[in-house]
Design an enzyme around this catalytic site. Structure first.
Site, short mmCIF file in Angstrom:
data_model
loop_
_atom_site.label_atom_id
_atom_site.label_comp_id
_atom_site.label_asym_id
_atom_site.label_seq_id
_atom_site.Cartn_x
_atom_site.Cartn_y
_atom_site.Cartn_z
N ASN A 11 -1.69 2.69 -26.77
CA ASN A 11 -1.09 3.82 -26.04
C ASN A 11 -1.81 3.91 -24.70
O ASN A 11 -2.95 4.37 -24.63
CB ASN A 11 -1.26 5.11 -26.86
CG ASN A 11 -0.76 6.32 -26.10
OD1 ASN A 11 -0.04 6.21 -25.11
ND2 ASN A 11 -1.15 7.50 -26.56
N TRP A 12 -1.15 3.44 -23.65
CA TRP A 12 -1.79 3.37 -22.33
C TRP A 12 -1.92 4.73 -21.67
O TRP A 12 -2.62 4.86 -20.68
CB TRP A 12 -0.99 2.45 -21.42
CG TRP A 12 -1.06 1.00 -21.79
CD1 TRP A 12 -1.59 0.45 -22.94
CD2 TRP A 12 -0.59 -0.10 -21.01
NE1 TRP A 12 -1.47 -0.91 -22.91
CE2 TRP A 12 -0.86 -1.28 -21.74
CE3 TRP A 12 0.05 -0.21 -19.77
CZ2 TRP A 12 -0.53 -2.56 -21.26
CZ3 TRP A 12 0.38 -1.47 -19.30
CH2 TRP A 12 0.09 -2.63 -20.02
N LYS A 13 -1.18 5.73 -22.19
CA LYS A 13 -1.18 7.06 -21.57
C LYS A 13 -0.79 6.92 -20.09
O LYS A 13 0.02 6.06 -19.77
CB LYS A 13 -2.53 7.75 -21.79
CG LYS A 13 -2.89 7.75 -23.28
CD LYS A 13 -4.10 8.58 -23.63
CE LYS A 13 -4.34 8.50 -25.14
NZ LYS A 13 -5.45 9.35 -25.57
N HIS A 96 2.50 12.99 -29.96
CA HIS A 96 1.07 12.78 -29.68
C HIS A 96 0.41 14.13 -29.40
O HIS A 96 1.03 15.02 -28.82
CB HIS A 96 0.91 11.84 -28.49
CG HIS A 96 -0.50 11.35 -28.32
ND1 HIS A 96 -1.47 12.11 -27.70
CD2 HIS A 96 -1.09 10.19 -28.70
CE1 HIS A 96 -2.61 11.43 -27.72
NE2 HIS A 96 -2.41 10.27 -28.31
N GLU A 98 -1.60 15.07 -27.25
CA GLU A 98 -1.58 15.47 -25.82
C GLU A 98 -0.22 16.04 -25.44
O GLU A 98 -0.14 17.00 -24.68
CB GLU A 98 -1.93 14.25 -24.94
CG GLU A 98 -3.39 13.88 -25.05
CD GLU A 98 -3.70 12.42 -24.72
OE1 GLU A 98 -4.86 12.02 -24.92
OE2 GLU A 98 -2.78 11.68 -24.30
N GLU A 168 -3.98 10.79 -36.17
CA GLU A 168 -5.01 10.90 -35.14
C GLU A 168 -5.72 12.24 -35.26
O GLU A 168 -5.18 13.27 -34.87
CB GLU A 168 -4.36 10.83 -33.75
CG GLU A 168 -3.62 9.55 -33.48
CD GLU A 168 -3.44 9.33 -31.99
OE1 GLU A 168 -3.93 8.31 -31.49
OE2 GLU A 168 -2.84 10.18 -31.33
N GLY A 174 -10.49 10.15 -27.66
CA GLY A 174 -11.15 10.10 -26.36
C GLY A 174 -12.54 10.72 -26.35
O GLY A 174 -13.14 10.91 -25.30
N SER A 214 -10.31 6.92 -31.05
CA SER A 214 -11.48 6.11 -30.70
C SER A 214 -11.58 4.81 -31.52
O SER A 214 -12.66 4.40 -31.93
CB SER A 214 -12.76 6.94 -30.80
OG SER A 214 -12.70 8.06 -29.93
N GLY A 235 -6.14 3.96 -27.88
CA GLY A 235 -6.10 4.54 -26.54
C GLY A 235 -6.84 3.69 -25.53
O GLY A 235 -6.41 2.60 -25.18
N GLY A 236 -8.01 4.16 -25.10
CA GLY A 236 -8.78 3.50 -24.02
C GLY A 236 -8.98 2.01 -24.20
O GLY A 236 -8.88 1.24 -23.24
#
Length: 250
Positions: A11-13, A96, A98, A168, A174, A214, A235-236
């Site tokens: 998930n590149w956001k 998600h 967010e 999640e 994050g 994470s 994510g990251g």
């Protein structure tokens, strides 16, 4: 052992321009060419046309990060399922944390979106998870079961077999904190049992459940080896080509 195929989804956001995204996927497809797991990149809307073209003929599938539940209409700034399907998108991430926290996503809108995604031949990746307060108060199971029950409302057994659920824990997104392998697996098992209650064992055994929060190159293999975890929503680490390659091969 289940015969569910592991799915590693990035998930590149809100990261990478359209040209950066194409460059990344062109490099990634060579690195994951021999990967047994399913590899998915969830990219911003503006990156989708280029990434779909770059991924063609490779084993990389493409996900959008959101969708509107209506086919068309006066919804400035929104993107519909027919638009995504026309581009050749495979998956759509919905619900998600967010999106829920910043943009008013609810369990009900997640459900509407899931129906729209299936109607246009794509597959939803449905996110769920609890906050730190909810975990500390011991209501994780209740909260996640409720999210799943509403999200799947009205979907057929065949559709639920195809759905990907991403668990999640919000407190681990994050933050660098990860749920322990056991904590993550326990909630994924709760999700699987909820699906079993609603649709029976065949369906619950077929549904793929990812862990997100994470996930990185160091912890992916151990997480993915757990009995009820079928991959990760990353994510990251999905923005770093070497890290994401290691995760995809885990």
């Amino acid at each position: 052992m289940s015969n569910r195929r592991t799915i590693a989804a990035g998930n590149w956001k809100m990261n990478k321009t359209a040209s950066e995204a194409v460059e990344f996927v062109n490099a990634l497809k060579e690195k994951v060419a021999d990967t047994a797991s399913e590899v998915v990149v969830g990219v911003p809307f503006v990156c989708l046309p280029g990434v779909v073209a770059a991924a063609k003929g490779s084993n990389i599938k493409v996900a959008a990060q959101n969708v509107h539940w209506e086919e068309s209409g006066a919804f400035t700034g929104e993107v519909s399922a027919p638009m995504l399907a026309d581009l050749g998108v495979d998956y759509v991430i919905i619900g998600h944390s967010e999106r829920r926290e910043y943009f008013g996503e609810t369990n009900e809108t997640v459900n509407k979106k899931a129906h729209a995604i299936f109607k246009h031949g794509m597959t939803p990746i449905i996110c769920c998870g609890e906050t730190l307060t909810q975990r500390e108060q011991g209501v994780t199971a209740d909260h996640v079961r409720y999210q799943i029950k509403v999200a799947l409302l009205g979907l057929s057994a065949e559709q639920v077999k195809q759905v990907v659920i991403a668990y999640e824990p919000i407190w681990a997104i994050g933050t660098g904190k990860t749920a322990t392998n056991e904590q993550a697996n326990e909630v994924c098992a709760i999700i699987r049992n909820t699906i079993k209650e609603l649709y029976g064992e065949d369906v619950s055994n077929a549904t793929r459940i990812q862990y997100g929060g994470s996930v990185n190159a160091k912890n992916a293999a151990e997480l993915f080896a757990m009995s009820d975890i079928d991959g990760g929503l990353v994510g990251g680490a999905s923005l770093k080509i070497d890290d994401f390659t290691i995760i995809a091969k885990a």
